[in-house]
Design a protein around this motif. Structure first.
Motif, PDB file in Angstrom:
ATOM      1  N   ARG A 108     -93.803 -11.941  39.192  1.00 19.92           N
ATOM      2  CA  ARG A 108     -92.603 -12.678  39.717  1.00 19.92           C
ATOM      3  C   ARG A 108     -92.488 -12.915  41.222  1.00 19.92           C
ATOM      4  NH1 ARG A 108     -88.332  -8.821  37.321  1.00 19.92           N
ATOM      5  NH2 ARG A 108     -90.128  -7.511  37.521  1.00 19.92           N
ATOM      6  N   PRO A 109     -92.268 -13.986  41.666  1.00 20.55           N
ATOM      7  CA  PRO A 109     -92.078 -14.233  43.077  1.00 20.55           C
ATOM      8  C   PRO A 109     -91.002 -13.136  43.624  1.00 20.55           C
ATOM      9  CG  PRO A 109     -90.890 -15.929  42.210  1.00 20.55           C
ATOM     10  CD  PRO A 109     -91.611 -15.301  40.970  1.00 20.55           C
ATOM     11  N   LEU A 110     -91.218 -12.962  45.048  1.00 23.85           N
ATOM     12  CA  LEU A 110     -90.357 -12.382  45.856  1.00 23.85           C
ATOM     13  C   LEU A 110     -88.516 -12.543  45.633  1.00 23.85           C
ATOM     14  CD1 LEU A 110     -91.783 -11.887  49.337  1.00 23.85           C
ATOM     15  CD2 LEU A 110     -91.808 -10.476  47.599  1.00 23.85           C
ATOM     16  N   ASP A 111     -87.911 -11.676  45.301  1.00 21.91           N
ATOM     17  CA  ASP A 111     -86.502 -12.022  45.444  1.00 21.91           C
ATOM     18  C   ASP A 111     -86.020 -12.007  46.692  1.00 21.91           C
ATOM     19  OD1 ASP A 111     -86.105  -9.462  45.462  1.00 21.91           O
ATOM     20  OD2 ASP A 111     -85.427  -8.934  43.579  1.00 21.91           O
ATOM     21  N   GLN A 112     -84.674 -12.285  46.676  1.00 21.05           N
ATOM     22  CA  GLN A 112     -83.963 -11.947  48.072  1.00 21.05           C
ATOM     23  C   GLN A 112     -84.142 -10.752  48.608  1.00 21.05           C
ATOM     24  OE1 GLN A 112     -82.681 -14.815  49.628  1.00 21.05           O
ATOM     25  NE2 GLN A 112     -82.791 -13.302  51.194  1.00 21.05           N
ATOM     26  N   ALA A 113     -83.913  -9.671  47.531  1.00 16.76           N
ATOM     27  CA  ALA A 113     -83.984  -8.287  48.326  1.00 16.76           C
ATOM     28  C   ALA A 113     -85.411  -8.117  48.904  1.00 16.76           C
ATOM     29  CB  ALA A 113     -83.755  -7.367  47.100  1.00 16.76           C
ATOM     30  N   GLY A 114     -86.489  -8.647  48.280  1.00 15.10           N
ATOM     31  CA  GLY A 114     -87.908  -8.553  48.889  1.00 15.10           C
ATOM     32  C   GLY A 114     -87.855  -9.167  50.153  1.00 15.10           C
ATOM     33  N   TRP A 115     -87.210 -10.476  50.488  1.00  9.55           N
ATOM     34  CA  TRP A 115     -87.429 -11.139  51.473  1.00  9.55           C
ATOM     35  C   TRP A 115     -86.656 -10.503  52.560  1.00  9.55           C
ATOM     36  CZ3 TRP A 115     -90.755 -14.605  52.465  1.00  9.55           C
ATOM     37  CH2 TRP A 115     -91.470 -15.485  51.382  1.00  9.55           C
ATOM     38  N   ASP A 116     -85.640  -9.835  52.348  1.00  8.27           N
ATOM     39  CA  ASP A 116     -84.748  -9.246  53.154  1.00  8.27           C
ATOM     40  C   ASP A 116     -85.460  -7.941  53.630  1.00  8.27           C
ATOM     41  OD1 ASP A 116     -82.702 -11.007  52.882  1.00  8.27           O
ATOM     42  OD2 ASP A 116     -81.531  -9.668  51.417  1.00  8.27           O
ATOM     43  N   GLU A 117     -86.288  -7.205  52.722  1.00 10.89           N
ATOM     44  CA  GLU A 117     -87.018  -5.898  53.058  1.00 10.89           C
ATOM     45  C   GLU A 117     -88.243  -6.558  54.084  1.00 10.89           C
ATOM     46  OE1 GLU A 117     -88.704  -4.678  49.560  1.00 10.89           O
ATOM     47  OE2 GLU A 117     -86.997  -3.294  48.978  1.00 10.89           O
ATOM     48  N   VAL A 118     -89.024  -7.399  53.693  1.00  8.60           N
ATOM     49  CA  VAL A 118     -90.014  -8.096  54.752  1.00  8.60           C
ATOM     50  C   VAL A 118     -89.513  -8.213  56.139  1.00  8.60           C
ATOM     51  CG1 VAL A 118     -91.632 -10.087  55.258  1.00  8.60           C
ATOM     52  CG2 VAL A 118     -91.334  -9.143  52.842  1.00  8.60           C
ATOM     53  N   GLN A 119     -88.220  -8.872  56.181  1.00  8.81           N
ATOM     54  CA  GLN A 119     -87.534  -9.348  57.674  1.00  8.81           C
ATOM     55  C   GLN A 119     -87.448  -7.785  58.226  1.00  8.81           C
ATOM     56  OE1 GLN A 119     -87.680 -12.352  58.981  1.00  8.81           O
ATOM     57  NE2 GLN A 119     -88.613 -12.627  57.061  1.00  8.81           N
ATOM     58  N   ARG A 120     -86.731  -6.885  57.685  1.00  9.42           N
ATOM     59  CA  ARG A 120     -86.425  -5.732  58.291  1.00  9.42           C
ATOM     60  C   ARG A 120     -87.734  -4.657  58.769  1.00  9.42           C
ATOM     61  NH1 ARG A 120     -82.768  -5.508  54.124  1.00  9.42           N
ATOM     62  NH2 ARG A 120     -83.985  -4.052  52.895  1.00  9.42           N
ATOM     63  N   ALA A 121     -88.853  -4.973  58.104  1.00  2.00           N
ATOM     64  CA  ALA A 121     -89.889  -4.295  58.117  1.00  2.00           C
ATOM     65  C   ALA A 121     -90.966  -5.046  59.090  1.00  2.00           C
ATOM     66  CB  ALA A 121     -90.802  -4.010  57.053  1.00  2.00           C
ATOM     67  N   ALA A 122     -90.722  -6.299  59.685  1.00  8.31           N
ATOM     68  CA  ALA A 122     -91.533  -7.122  59.938  1.00  8.31           C
ATOM     69  C   ALA A 122     -91.959  -6.615  61.522  1.00  8.31           C
ATOM     70  CB  ALA A 122     -91.085  -8.496  60.239  1.00  8.31           C
ATOM     71  N   HIS A 123     -91.264  -5.853  62.313  1.00  8.51           N
ATOM     72  CA  HIS A 123     -91.508  -5.530  63.664  1.00  8.51           C
ATOM     73  C   HIS A 123     -92.458  -4.543  63.569  1.00  8.51           C
ATOM     74  CE1 HIS A 123     -88.545  -2.587  62.454  1.00  8.51           C
ATOM     75  NE2 HIS A 123     -89.232  -1.930  63.401  1.00  8.51           N
ATOM     76  N   GLU A 124     -92.549  -3.573  62.495  1.00 10.85           N
ATOM     77  CA  GLU A 124     -93.670  -2.785  62.331  1.00 10.85           C
ATOM     78  C   GLU A 124     -94.943  -3.389  61.728  1.00 10.85           C
ATOM     79  OE1 GLU A 124     -92.698   1.129  60.541  1.00 10.85           O
ATOM     80  OE2 GLU A 124     -90.548   0.888  61.223  1.00 10.85           O
ATOM     81  N   LEU A 125     -94.720  -4.218  60.804  1.00 15.51           N
ATOM     82  CA  LEU A 125     -95.938  -4.653  60.287  1.00 15.51           C
ATOM     83  C   LEU A 125     -96.581  -6.006  60.718  1.00 15.51           C
ATOM     84  CD1 LEU A 125     -94.632  -4.217  56.697  1.00 15.51           C
ATOM     85  CD2 LEU A 125     -96.151  -2.887  57.899  1.00 15.51           C
ATOM     86  N   VAL A 126     -95.900  -6.912  61.548  1.00 16.77           N
ATOM     87  CA  VAL A 126     -96.566  -8.013  61.910  1.00 16.77           C
ATOM     88  C   VAL A 126     -97.769  -7.735  62.929  1.00 16.77           C
ATOM     89  CG1 VAL A 126     -96.090  -9.935  63.728  1.00 16.77           C
ATOM     90  CG2 VAL A 126     -94.514  -9.323  61.650  1.00 16.77           C
ATOM     91  N   PRO A 127     -97.867  -6.718  63.828  1.00 16.66           N
ATOM     92  CA  PRO A 127     -99.083  -6.407  64.550  1.00 16.66           C
ATOM     93  C   PRO A 127    -100.228  -6.185  63.795  1.00 16.66           C
ATOM     94  CG  PRO A 127     -96.997  -5.111  65.351  1.00 16.66           C
ATOM     95  CD  PRO A 127     -96.817  -5.727  64.131  1.00 16.66           C
ATOM     96  N   LEU A 128    -100.234  -5.848  62.513  1.00 19.62           N
ATOM     97  CA  LEU A 128    -101.584  -5.594  61.856  1.00 19.62           C
ATOM     98  C   LEU A 128    -102.125  -7.369  61.452  1.00 19.62           C
ATOM     99  CD1 LEU A 128     -99.961  -3.386  58.905  1.00 19.62           C
ATOM    100  CD2 LEU A 128    -101.715  -2.636  60.777  1.00 19.62           C
ATOM    101  N   ALA A 129    -101.310  -8.202  61.848  1.00 15.87           N
ATOM    102  CA  ALA A 129    -102.030  -9.452  61.721  1.00 15.87           C
ATOM    103  C   ALA A 129    -103.294  -9.597  62.744  1.00 15.87           C
ATOM    104  CB  ALA A 129    -101.064 -10.543  61.979  1.00 15.87           C
ATOM    105  N   ALA A 130    -103.365  -8.745  63.806  1.00 17.49           N
ATOM    106  CA  ALA A 130    -104.376  -8.610  64.562  1.00 17.49           C
ATOM    107  C   ALA A 130    -105.873  -8.342  64.018  1.00 17.49           C
ATOM    108  CB  ALA A 130    -104.221  -8.029  65.742  1.00 17.49           C
ATOM    109  N   ALA A 131    -105.825  -7.929  62.618  1.00 17.49           N
ATOM    110  CA  ALA A 131    -107.012  -7.663  61.963  1.00 17.49           C
ATOM    111  C   ALA A 131    -107.955  -8.472  61.874  1.00 17.49           C
ATOM    112  CB  ALA A 131    -106.604  -6.772  60.550  1.00 17.49           C
TER     113      ALA A 131
END
Length: 194
Positions: A25-48
């Motif tokens: 199943r695709p992300l539901d709204q709760a999943g999208w909200d979780e991604v937005q809340r965690a983005a500040h910690e996880l976005v820097p991993l894009a430098a891999a």
């Protein structure tokens, strides 16, 4: 030469109480909200240098939302659950209680007609061991929590039954450092994620 592979568990697609085997199943709204809340910690991993994801819609969507632009890796797919695909554990237990008991007790069992837990862990470990190694290279992989658990068990050379004792929450991370056949689990604080 050592590699650092950080696994990011995909955001959820439904209530954790309704997790299904091989859930696509695709992300539901709760999943999208979780991604937005965690983005500040996880976005820097894009430098891999290398960015991957499992083929599930929620893993791809999580990776894309975090700016990873990940490449899909079939070896990072969930365990093949055969005829139990799409069932919750409770539904499988209601239909085939003895088969579920056998599967939970024996990591080599395949009563569902799919992949054994041992084969699943070995497959994920094989993917890990074949990552290109550059000196201090970094990899990020967004995958289902089950795949992250399998990678940890493989890296630690733990007995397959250890898989059942690892809790991987959506958007949590696990970092493995090392090289083929020699991996260490690294636990970082938030300042060590970049």
């Amino acid at each position: 030469m050592h590699l650092r592979v950080t696994f990011v568990a995909a955001a959820r697609s439904a209530s954790l109480l309704a997790e299904r085997f091989e859930d696509d199943r695709p992300l539901d709204q709760a999943g999208w909200d979780e991604v937005q809340r965690a983005a500040h910690e996880l976005v820097p991993l894009a430098a891999a240098e290398l960015r991957y994801c499992s083929p599930t819609p929620r893993s791809r969507a999580t990776g894309d939302a975090l700016g990873y632009a990940p490449l899909v890796q079939l070896a990072l797919r969930d365990c093949d659950m055969g005829r139990w695909r799409g069932f919750t554990l409770g539904e499988a237990m209601a239909r085939e209680p003895e088969a579920v008991d056998a599967w939970l007790a024996d990591p080599w069992a395949t009563p569902h007609g799919g992949e054994s837990l041992h084969a699943f862990i070995t497959r994920v470990g094989g993917w890990l061991d074949t990552r290109p190694v550059d000196d201090d290279g970094r990899v990020v992989a967004v995958a289902e929590p089950s795949v992250v658990r399998a990678a940890i068990v493989y890296a630690l050379k733990a007995p397959p039954a250890t898989y059942w004792n690892i809790d991987v929450r959506p958007l949590s991370t696990a970092t493995l450092t090392g090289r083929s056949g020699r991996w260490n689990l690294r636990l970082d604080g938030t300042e060590g994620r970049a």
